[in-house]
Write an enzyme that holds these catalytic residues in place. Structure first.
Site, PDB file in Angstrom:
ATOM      1  N   LYS A  11       0.425  -1.162  -0.155  1.00  0.00           N
ATOM      2  CA  LYS A  11      -0.051  -0.505  -0.035  1.00  0.00           C
ATOM      3  C   LYS A  11       0.754   1.283  -0.102  1.00  0.00           C
ATOM      4  O   LYS A  11       1.920   1.670   0.414  1.00  0.00           O
ATOM      5  CB  LYS A  11      -1.146  -0.088   0.716  1.00  0.00           C
ATOM      6  CG  LYS A  11      -2.338  -1.027   1.053  1.00  0.00           C
ATOM      7  CD  LYS A  11      -3.629  -0.994   2.170  1.00  0.00           C
ATOM      8  CE  LYS A  11      -4.086  -2.474   1.989  1.00  0.00           C
ATOM      9  NZ  LYS A  11      -4.760  -1.833   3.677  1.00  0.00           N
ATOM     10  N   TYR A  51     -12.347  -1.388  -4.099  1.00  0.00           N
ATOM     11  CA  TYR A  51     -13.012  -1.872  -3.242  1.00  0.00           C
ATOM     12  C   TYR A  51     -14.000  -2.317  -2.914  1.00  0.00           C
ATOM     13  O   TYR A  51     -14.646  -1.720  -1.516  1.00  0.00           O
ATOM     14  CB  TYR A  51     -12.501  -1.138  -1.368  1.00  0.00           C
ATOM     15  CG  TYR A  51     -10.888  -1.092  -1.045  1.00  0.00           C
ATOM     16  CD1 TYR A  51     -10.752  -2.414  -0.340  1.00  0.00           C
ATOM     17  CD2 TYR A  51      -9.393  -0.614  -1.203  1.00  0.00           C
ATOM     18  CE1 TYR A  51      -9.307  -2.989   0.170  1.00  0.00           C
ATOM     19  CE2 TYR A  51      -8.776  -0.984  -0.585  1.00  0.00           C
ATOM     20  CZ  TYR A  51      -8.055  -1.913   0.369  1.00  0.00           C
ATOM     21  OH  TYR A  51      -7.240  -2.587   0.993  1.00  0.00           O
ATOM     22  N   PHE A  59     -15.294   3.216   7.031  1.00  0.00           N
ATOM     23  CA  PHE A  59     -13.984   3.668   6.970  1.00  0.00           C
ATOM     24  C   PHE A  59     -14.172   4.120   5.532  1.00  0.00           C
ATOM     25  O   PHE A  59     -12.765   3.505   5.036  1.00  0.00           O
ATOM     26  CB  PHE A  59     -13.040   3.086   7.292  1.00  0.00           C
ATOM     27  CG  PHE A  59     -13.380   1.728   6.757  1.00  0.00           C
ATOM     28  CD1 PHE A  59     -13.180   0.377   6.062  1.00  0.00           C
ATOM     29  CD2 PHE A  59     -14.008   0.567   8.017  1.00  0.00           C
ATOM     30  CE1 PHE A  59     -13.409  -0.168   5.225  1.00  0.00           C
ATOM     31  CE2 PHE A  59     -14.372  -0.837   7.633  1.00  0.00           C
ATOM     32  CZ  PHE A  59     -14.469  -1.215   6.559  1.00  0.00           C
ATOM     33  N   ARG A  87      -2.180 -14.083   4.523  1.00  0.00           N
ATOM     34  CA  ARG A  87      -2.894 -13.549   5.443  1.00  0.00           C
ATOM     35  C   ARG A  87      -2.418 -13.744   6.628  1.00  0.00           C
ATOM     36  O   ARG A  87      -2.322 -12.953   7.571  1.00  0.00           O
ATOM     37  CB  ARG A  87      -4.479 -14.067   5.409  1.00  0.00           C
ATOM     38  CG  ARG A  87      -5.927 -13.722   4.057  1.00  0.00           C
ATOM     39  CD  ARG A  87      -5.847 -12.403   3.888  1.00  0.00           C
ATOM     40  NE  ARG A  87      -7.348 -11.873   4.962  1.00  0.00           N
ATOM     41  CZ  ARG A  87      -6.816 -10.747   5.136  1.00  0.00           C
ATOM     42  NH1 ARG A  87      -7.471 -10.092   4.036  1.00  0.00           N
ATOM     43  NH2 ARG A  87      -7.607  -9.967   6.457  1.00  0.00           N
ATOM     44  N   THR A  93      -5.809  -6.818  10.590  1.00  0.00           N
ATOM     45  CA  THR A  93      -5.756  -5.525   9.620  1.00  0.00           C
ATOM     46  C   THR A  93      -5.004  -4.585  10.962  1.00  0.00           C
ATOM     47  O   THR A  93      -4.427  -3.647  10.572  1.00  0.00           O
ATOM     48  CB  THR A  93      -7.865  -5.711   9.639  1.00  0.00           C
ATOM     49  OG1 THR A  93      -8.059  -6.844   8.780  1.00  0.00           O
ATOM     50  CG2 THR A  93      -7.966  -5.102   8.711  1.00  0.00           C
ATOM     51  N   ARG A 104       2.655  -6.769   8.895  1.00  0.00           N
ATOM     52  CA  ARG A 104       1.331  -5.007   9.577  1.00  0.00           C
ATOM     53  C   ARG A 104       2.418  -5.249  10.777  1.00  0.00           C
ATOM     54  O   ARG A 104       2.252  -3.593  11.139  1.00  0.00           O
ATOM     55  CB  ARG A 104      -0.226  -5.602   9.691  1.00  0.00           C
ATOM     56  CG  ARG A 104      -0.538  -5.664   9.064  1.00  0.00           C
ATOM     57  CD  ARG A 104      -1.650  -5.623   8.570  1.00  0.00           C
ATOM     58  NE  ARG A 104      -2.848  -5.479   7.089  1.00  0.00           N
ATOM     59  CZ  ARG A 104      -4.036  -6.029   6.724  1.00  0.00           C
ATOM     60  NH1 ARG A 104      -4.266  -7.328   7.212  1.00  0.00           N
ATOM     61  NH2 ARG A 104      -3.813  -5.490   5.250  1.00  0.00           N
ATOM     62  N   ASN A 114      -2.100   0.765   6.737  1.00  0.00           N
ATOM     63  CA  ASN A 114      -1.941  -0.947   6.913  1.00  0.00           C
ATOM     64  C   ASN A 114      -0.474  -1.750   6.455  1.00  0.00           C
ATOM     65  O   ASN A 114      -0.298  -2.896   6.332  1.00  0.00           O
ATOM     66  CB  ASN A 114      -2.880  -1.990   7.234  1.00  0.00           C
ATOM     67  CG  ASN A 114      -3.630  -2.341   6.769  1.00  0.00           C
ATOM     68  OD1 ASN A 114      -3.449  -1.905   5.441  1.00  0.00           O
ATOM     69  ND2 ASN A 114      -4.706  -3.154   7.044  1.00  0.00           N
ATOM     70  N   HIS A 117      -2.565  -5.490   1.435  1.00  0.00           N
ATOM     71  CA  HIS A 117      -3.504  -6.195   0.882  1.00  0.00           C
ATOM     72  C   HIS A 117      -3.110  -7.157   0.001  1.00  0.00           C
ATOM     73  O   HIS A 117      -1.980  -8.192   0.173  1.00  0.00           O
ATOM     74  CB  HIS A 117      -4.597  -5.212   0.013  1.00  0.00           C
ATOM     75  CG  HIS A 117      -5.569  -6.326  -0.046  1.00  0.00           C
ATOM     76  ND1 HIS A 117      -7.055  -6.025   0.152  1.00  0.00           N
ATOM     77  CD2 HIS A 117      -5.497  -6.759  -1.679  1.00  0.00           C
ATOM     78  CE1 HIS A 117      -7.550  -6.472  -0.423  1.00  0.00           C
ATOM     79  NE2 HIS A 117      -6.975  -6.985  -1.573  1.00  0.00           N
ATOM     80  N   GLU A 128     -10.110  -9.658  -7.624  1.00  0.00           N
ATOM     81  CA  GLU A 128      -8.799  -8.886  -7.189  1.00  0.00           C
ATOM     82  C   GLU A 128      -8.007  -8.623  -8.309  1.00  0.00           C
ATOM     83  O   GLU A 128      -7.045  -8.066  -9.607  1.00  0.00           O
ATOM     84  CB  GLU A 128      -8.422  -8.910  -6.275  1.00  0.00           C
ATOM     85  CG  GLU A 128      -9.135  -8.481  -5.155  1.00  0.00           C
ATOM     86  CD  GLU A 128      -9.149  -9.188  -3.740  1.00  0.00           C
ATOM     87  OE1 GLU A 128      -7.933  -9.024  -3.870  1.00  0.00           O
ATOM     88  OE2 GLU A 128      -9.686  -7.903  -2.915  1.00  0.00           O
TER      89      GLU A 128
HETATM   90  P1  ADP Z   1      -8.205  -6.244   5.119  1.00  0.00           P
HETATM   91  O1  ADP Z   1      -7.606  -5.758   4.757  1.00  0.00           O
HETATM   92  O2  ADP Z   1      -7.485  -6.906   6.562  1.00  0.00           O
HETATM   93  O3  ADP Z   1      -8.827  -7.586   4.854  1.00  0.00           O
HETATM   94  P2  ADP Z   1     -10.626  -5.190   5.996  1.00  0.00           P
HETATM   95  O4  ADP Z   1     -11.065  -6.414   4.569  1.00  0.00           O
HETATM   96  O5  ADP Z   1     -11.466  -5.518   6.734  1.00  0.00           O
HETATM   97  O6  ADP Z   1      -9.002  -5.830   6.038  1.00  0.00           O
HETATM   98  O7  ADP Z   1     -10.566  -3.666   5.229  1.00  0.00           O
HETATM   99  C1  ADP Z   1     -10.110  -3.459   4.152  1.00  0.00           C
HETATM  100  C2  ADP Z   1      -9.436  -2.111   4.484  1.00  0.00           C
HETATM  101  O8  ADP Z   1     -10.193  -1.143   4.891  1.00  0.00           O
HETATM  102  C3  ADP Z   1      -7.976  -2.526   5.899  1.00  0.00           C
HETATM  103  O9  ADP Z   1      -6.604  -3.562   5.265  1.00  0.00           O
HETATM  104  C4  ADP Z   1      -7.554  -1.138   6.405  1.00  0.00           C
HETATM  105  O10 ADP Z   1      -6.700  -0.413   5.268  1.00  0.00           O
HETATM  106  C5  ADP Z   1      -8.974  -0.189   6.071  1.00  0.00           C
HETATM  107  N1  ADP Z   1      -9.770  -0.469   7.000  1.00  0.00           N
HETATM  108  C6  ADP Z   1     -10.297  -1.580   8.144  1.00  0.00           C
HETATM  109  N2  ADP Z   1     -10.689  -1.463   8.859  1.00  0.00           N
HETATM  110  C7  ADP Z   1     -10.701  -0.303   9.390  1.00  0.00           C
HETATM  111  C8  ADP Z   1     -11.548   0.765   9.760  1.00  0.00           C
HETATM  112  N3  ADP Z   1     -12.214   0.209  10.923  1.00  0.00           N
HETATM  113  N4  ADP Z   1     -10.938   2.040  10.192  1.00  0.00           N
HETATM  114  C9  ADP Z   1     -10.016   2.529   9.351  1.00  0.00           C
HETATM  115  N5  ADP Z   1      -8.764   1.646   8.237  1.00  0.00           N
HETATM  116  C10 ADP Z   1      -9.773  -0.086   8.424  1.00  0.00           C
HETATM  117 MG    MG Z   2      -9.788  -7.442   3.335  1.00  0.00          MG
END
Ligand code: ADP
Ligand code: MG
Length: 147
Positions: A11, A51, A59, A87, A93, A104, A114, A117, A128
């Site tokens: 990212k 997304y 968010f 993962r 996350t 992370r 973070n 992805h 994707e």
């Molecule tokens: P992951 O990337 O671990 O699969 P998610 O798919 O739930 O997580 O969310 C996509 C992305 O959105 C996360 O990697 C992070 O950058 C952002 N994100 C998720 N939850 C939050 C939150 N509560 N506040 C701010 N950003 C968030």
């Molecule tokens: Mg995700």
């Protein structure tokens, strides 16, 4: 155990802080082969398309702004159980909850910024990967040193 492909994005935060090489080192040392790679600077609209499953979440706006804030490195990885393995290596996350040694934990600065992805299931990986790479750009893993 199945050979899978998954999509990863280093990212904009991790690119900006100069951790591209560090993240790739971790991926390679965990037997995830890079079978496609592309540097992108996403528009807001492209980030929203990627997304789309998160549209409507609190968010979403901030996330898609962040993802379109600078260059990011998109890659397709291939390996045994690549989806779950990536993962695991990524960590939770929220970096505050990520296990020691995960990408992370090492490089993320917040739950939003973070560092990386990773696709979360075979169906999302397929969507994707096709979002960024036409099939012709994916090279056979057997031609790579770790293949
Ligand atoms: P992951 O990337 O671990 O699969 P998610 O798919 O739930 O997580 O969310 C996509 C992305 O959105 C996360 O990697 C992070 O950058 C952002 N994100 C998720 N939850 C939050 C939150 N509560 N506040 C701010 N950003 C968030
Ligand atoms: Mg995700």
């Amino acid at each position: 155990m199945a050979i899978e492909r998954t999509l990863t994005i280093i990212k904009p935060d991790a690119v900006a802080t100069g951790h591209v090489g560090d993240v790739i080192k971790i991926l390679e040392s965990n037997k995830l082969a890079i079978v496609a790679a592309r540097m992108v600077y996403l528009s807001k609209q492209q980030a929203e398309g990627f997304y789309a499953v998160h549209r409507g979440k609190p968010f979403f706006e901030s996330l898609t702004k962040f993802m379109s804030s600078g260059p990011a490195l998109v890659m397709v990885l291939e390996g045994e159980n690549a989806i779950a393995r990536l993962r695991e290596i990524m960590g939770a996350t929220n970096p505050a909850n990520a296990a020691p040694g995960t990408i992370r934990k090492l490089y993320a600065s917040s739950i939003e910024r973070n560092a990386i992805h990773g696709s979360d299931a075979p169906e999302t990986a397929a969507f994707e990967i096709s979002y960024f790479f036409p099939g012709i750009e994916l090279i056979p893993v057997s031609s790579l040193p770790c293949g």
